[in-house]
Design a protein around this motif. Structure first.
Motif, short mmCIF file in Angstrom:
data_model
loop_
_atom_site.label_atom_id
_atom_site.label_comp_id
_atom_site.label_asym_id
_atom_site.label_seq_id
_atom_site.Cartn_x
_atom_site.Cartn_y
_atom_site.Cartn_z
N ASP A 129 57.55 86.05 83.80
CA ASP A 129 57.13 84.66 83.66
C ASP A 129 57.53 83.80 84.85
O ASP A 129 57.09 82.65 84.96
CB ASP A 129 57.74 84.05 82.38
CG ASP A 129 57.03 84.51 81.12
OD1 ASP A 129 55.97 85.14 81.22
OD2 ASP A 129 57.55 84.22 80.02
N TYR A 130 58.39 84.34 85.72
CA TYR A 130 58.93 83.54 86.82
C TYR A 130 58.61 84.16 88.18
O TYR A 130 59.10 83.69 89.21
CB TYR A 130 60.46 83.40 86.65
CG TYR A 130 60.79 82.89 85.27
CD1 TYR A 130 60.89 81.53 85.00
CD2 TYR A 130 60.95 83.78 84.20
CE1 TYR A 130 61.14 81.06 83.73
CE2 TYR A 130 61.21 83.32 82.91
CZ TYR A 130 61.29 81.96 82.69
OH TYR A 130 61.53 81.50 81.43
N ALA A 131 57.75 85.17 88.18
CA ALA A 131 57.44 85.90 89.41
C ALA A 131 56.54 85.09 90.34
O ALA A 131 56.64 85.20 91.56
CB ALA A 131 56.79 87.24 89.07
N ASP A 132 55.67 84.28 89.77
CA ASP A 132 54.73 83.50 90.57
C ASP A 132 55.36 82.17 90.98
O ASP A 132 55.83 81.41 90.13
CB ASP A 132 53.46 83.24 89.75
CG ASP A 132 52.43 82.45 90.53
OD1 ASP A 132 52.17 82.80 91.69
OD2 ASP A 132 51.89 81.48 89.97
N ALA A 133 55.37 81.91 92.29
CA ALA A 133 55.91 80.65 92.84
C ALA A 133 57.28 80.31 92.27
O ALA A 133 57.49 79.21 91.72
CB ALA A 133 54.92 79.51 92.58
N ASP A 183 59.15 79.89 100.10
CA ASP A 183 59.11 80.81 98.96
C ASP A 183 60.41 80.92 98.19
O ASP A 183 60.41 81.37 97.04
CB ASP A 183 58.72 82.21 99.46
CG ASP A 183 57.30 82.25 100.02
OD1 ASP A 183 56.48 81.43 99.59
OD2 ASP A 183 57.05 83.10 100.90
N ALA A 184 61.53 80.55 98.80
CA ALA A 184 62.81 80.78 98.15
C ALA A 184 63.80 79.64 98.39
O ALA A 184 65.01 79.85 98.35
CB ALA A 184 63.41 82.10 98.63
N ALA A 185 63.29 78.45 98.62
CA ALA A 185 64.16 77.32 98.91
C ALA A 185 63.66 76.08 98.18
O ALA A 185 62.46 75.93 97.94
CB ALA A 185 64.24 77.07 100.42
N VAL A 186 64.59 75.19 97.86
CA VAL A 186 64.26 73.95 97.16
C VAL A 186 65.09 72.80 97.71
O VAL A 186 66.15 73.01 98.30
CB VAL A 186 64.50 74.05 95.63
CG1 VAL A 186 63.59 75.05 94.97
CG2 VAL A 186 65.96 74.37 95.34
N MET A 187 64.57 71.60 97.46
CA MET A 187 65.35 70.39 97.67
C MET A 187 65.17 69.52 96.44
O MET A 187 64.05 69.36 95.95
CB MET A 187 64.92 69.63 98.92
CG MET A 187 65.71 68.33 99.14
SD MET A 187 65.11 67.38 100.57
CE MET A 187 65.90 68.30 101.87
N ALA A 188 66.26 68.97 95.93
CA ALA A 188 66.22 68.14 94.74
C ALA A 188 67.14 66.95 94.92
O ALA A 188 68.17 67.05 95.60
CB ALA A 188 66.63 68.94 93.51
N SER A 189 66.77 65.83 94.29
CA SER A 189 67.60 64.63 94.35
C SER A 189 67.72 64.01 92.96
O SER A 189 66.81 64.13 92.13
CB SER A 189 66.99 63.59 95.31
OG SER A 189 67.14 63.98 96.65
N TRP A 190 68.85 63.34 92.76
CA TRP A 190 69.11 62.64 91.51
C TRP A 190 69.71 61.27 91.81
O TRP A 190 70.54 61.13 92.73
CB TRP A 190 70.10 63.40 90.63
CG TRP A 190 69.63 64.75 90.19
CD1 TRP A 190 68.99 65.06 89.02
CD2 TRP A 190 69.77 65.99 90.90
NE1 TRP A 190 68.73 66.41 88.97
CE2 TRP A 190 69.20 67.01 90.11
CE3 TRP A 190 70.33 66.33 92.14
CZ2 TRP A 190 69.16 68.34 90.51
CZ3 TRP A 190 70.30 67.66 92.55
CH2 TRP A 190 69.72 68.64 91.73
N ARG A 191 69.29 60.28 91.06
CA ARG A 191 69.98 58.99 91.10
C ARG A 191 71.08 59.06 90.05
O ARG A 191 70.82 59.16 88.85
CB ARG A 191 69.02 57.85 90.76
CG ARG A 191 69.64 56.46 90.90
CD ARG A 191 68.77 55.40 90.26
NE ARG A 191 67.42 55.41 90.83
CZ ARG A 191 67.05 54.74 91.92
NH1 ARG A 191 67.93 54.00 92.56
NH2 ARG A 191 65.81 54.81 92.37
N LEU A 192 72.32 59.03 90.51
CA LEU A 192 73.44 59.13 89.60
C LEU A 192 73.69 57.80 88.90
O LEU A 192 73.28 56.75 89.39
CB LEU A 192 74.69 59.59 90.35
CG LEU A 192 74.59 60.96 91.05
CD1 LEU A 192 75.88 61.29 91.78
CD2 LEU A 192 74.24 62.06 90.05
N GLY A 193 74.39 57.87 87.79
CA GLY A 193 74.61 56.68 87.00
C GLY A 193 75.51 55.66 87.65
O GLY A 193 75.58 54.50 87.20
N ASN A 194 76.22 56.05 88.70
CA ASN A 194 77.10 55.12 89.40
C ASN A 194 76.44 54.53 90.64
O ASN A 194 77.12 53.96 91.51
CB ASN A 194 78.41 55.81 89.78
CG ASN A 194 78.20 57.04 90.66
OD1 ASN A 194 77.06 57.43 90.95
ND2 ASN A 194 79.29 57.67 91.07
#
Length: 593
Positions: free
Chosen positions: A331-335, A524-535
């Motif tokens: 289920d996780y093989a594609d992209a 194919d094997a890298a990500v970037m993610a961001s979050w606005r923290l509560g502080n």
């Protein structure tokens, strides 16, 4: 803290000690008569009342007893607080007021501070052995240890999911007071203790309920592990709700993890039970409820549950780290990088999409509205290691650099991390499936696992006879986690400790009210993610698990972690090196990563 207080939760079921007398109650709607049998005393007939049987006896704590059915069978108490021998032996009257808590006013810790450490009590020397490990785990940065199930089950070696007496702590690990001393010790160290509980089935050996309460089970459906429990019946619902409250109120556990909750036949019981917990627990006390649920049902997490184990995140990370795409990993093989980005930004990957592994069956519900802390993020756990044929850990399956980069990603996100025992020092020891069943059942389990793995290509040359025998003592002993060598173990421990210290400094203060600002795949094997923290801070993580560098946009904020000193300069130049993670934290600006 105050000392000397005792805690006892009143149960509708079982033996309730009242000093020199004890009340006994059994729900046995299928029995025509029931006697209480106590060693050295004549049988005491129990009085019937709408399926219930009850009596009193002039006995106190430590009294051994059974219930005798009309056919002469003597059975243990299904709400036994302790067993004298094993699951087939007599139950023992326990007066929980005999234990005086040293940390009686402990209120727990808020959910955002949780760093879970899953362990098997037997492999660490029982309750006393776990207690001895607590100072080291505290130094690592662990705030909560999670015990695999301890409900009494057959033998002395078992994962715990074969439990048949949910109220009786397994004597193989120590006495009920030993367990309380473990929890007390943890609280003295400002650490929490969680317990894995199993309410979706009973084990195959030692469950006598069907002989006097067949109404406890359904005849129309079954689980993969045996008869389905009938949660339509109020007595059944009460039995398990009281078990939840028993562990939380009498034993002072700080949280519970509900195993395979998707196999509980009436899902509304989950929410009913969780609401009861919230009404019952003392004001100001932090108690946490965590699901394992293959269905990805977000509504539970919008209610009284704190979080769910996120199998989706594990599975896609496993595909990226190992390249394995068999079984449910299909289920996780594609992209996979795009799927990982969704897990980081929205929690569940499958939110109603068809599952190839399930022949196109749709799975999950939308989860993007939930906070990051509603998801427990792990790279390994007992299932994902132990359900492999040879119990291999990621240390033997993945590139070491990629695995370290993955650990950094896991421990620095606002999701709640879980570490499986041994990860913190890079253990390469397998974690096998192990049991201690009677010879007939042991043979059935052994042959069942051989059938399960017979079609796997790995056994073409060696044959399924190479599978470890679950019932062999050696299988249990070889599952004890050890470091490959002292230097490597110390280095990995320092690596985890540094990441958890960074988490405590930079991430934990902003987990409450944190929100995703988006995530995207970088190749194919890298990500970037961001979050606005509560502080008011913005956390950004870029992680490359692949063997090739990828292009990356400038990362705003102060660098709080980089896999090695060159990564910061490389990222500033628009290049994320292979097998590297970088994390930054700075003022939130509201832009997409």
């Amino acid at each position: 803290m105050s000392t000397g207080q005792s805690f006892a939760y009143p149960l509708s079921f079982g033996a309730t000690s009242e000093g020199s007398r004890t009340r006994f109650a059994l729900w046995a709607p299928g029995a025509d008569a029931v006697d209480l049998v106590i060693d050295g005393m004549p049988p005491i007939p129990m009085a019937p009342a709408e399926g219930w049987w009850s009596c009193e006896a002039a006995v106190g704590a430590d009294t051994a007893y059974r219930f005798r059915l009309p056919d002469g069978t003597s059975v243990p108490d299904p709400a036994s607080r302790a067993q004298r021998d094993d699951v087939h032996g007599p139950s023992v009257v326990i007066d929980p007021r005999d234990y005086r808590w040293q940390q009686a006013d402990w209120l727990g810790r808020p959910w955002e501070e949780v760093v879970l450490y899953e362990l098997h009590p037997g492999l660490l020397g029982g309750y006393a052995g776990v207690a001895a490990q607590l100072p080291k785990l505290k130094a690592l940065g662990i705030t909560a240890v999670e015990l695999m199930p301890i409900a009494d089950c057959p033998g002395r070696r078992n994962w715990g999911y074969d439990g048949v007496l949910p109220f009786a702590p397994n004597l193989a690990y120590g006495t009920p007071d030993d367990l309380k001393r473990l929890i007390d010790r943890a609280h003295a160290l400002e650490m929490m203790v969680f317990l894995d509980v199993v309410y979706n089935h009973f084990g195959p050996d030692g469950n006598y309920l069907a002989s006097y309460a067949p109404q406890f089970f359904r005849e129309d459906i079954a689980t993969p592990w045996g008869a389905a429990i009938d949660f339509r019946r109020p007595e059944v619902r009460r039995y398990f709700t009281e078990n939840v409250l028993y562990w939380l109120m009498e034993y002072r556990f700080d949280g519970l993890r509900f195993d395979a909750a998707h196999a509980i036949t009436e899902p509304d019981w989950l929410d009913e039970m969780a609401a009861t917990v919230r009404r019952t627990v003392e004001p100001g006390r932090h108690v946490h409820l965590v699901l394992e649920h293959d269905g990805n049902i977000a509504s539970h997490l919008a209610g009284d549950f704190d979080a769910q184990w996120n199998d989706d995140a594990h599975h896609v990370m496993h595909v990226l780290l190992t390249g394995e795409t068999g079984g449910y990993y299909a289920d996780y093989a594609d992209a996979p990088a795009s799927k990982l980005a969704r897990a980081l930004s929205e929690g569940f990957i499958y939110q109603g999409e068809p599952s190839p592994h399930r022949a196109g069956e749709k799975r999950g519900t939308p989860s993007g509205m939930l906070p990051p802390s509603a998801f427990v993020f792990f790279l390994q756990n007992h299932d994902q290691i132990g359900n492999r044929a040879f119990g291999e850990r990621l240390t033997t399956l993945a590139d070491p650099g990629a695995l370290k980069a993955a650990v950094a990603l896991q421990l620095l996100t606002p999701q709640i991390p879980l570490i499986f025992m041994g990860e913190e020092y890079g253990s390469e020891t397998p974690f096998f499936f192990f049991t201690d069943h009677n010879p007939e059942l042991a043979k059935a389990v052994r042959e069942g696992r051989r059938r399960e793995f017979a079609a796997f290509a790995a056994f073409n040359d060696v044959g399924v006879e190479a599978l470890p025998d679950p019932n062999a003592v050696d299988t249990f002993e070889r599952s004890r986690p050890v470091a490959p060598d002292a230097a490597h173990g110390e280095a990995m421990f320092a690596y985890y400790r540094n990441l958890l210290d960074l988490r405590r400094q930079h991430i934990v203060p902003g987990i409450r009210a944190a929100q995703s600002m988006g995530a995207q795949a970088l190749g194919d094997a890298a990500v970037m993610a961001s979050w606005r923290l509560g502080n008011g801070r913005r956390l950004t993580i870029a992680c490359n698990l692949g063997a090739d560098a990828v292009s990356v946009a400038p990362v705003a904020g102060d660098v709080i972690f980089a896999s090695d000193p060159d990564v910061k300069a490389e990222v500033a130049a628009g290049r994320l090196p292979p097998r590297a993670t970088i994390a930054t934290c700075g003022p939130a600006e509201g832009t997409e990563p």
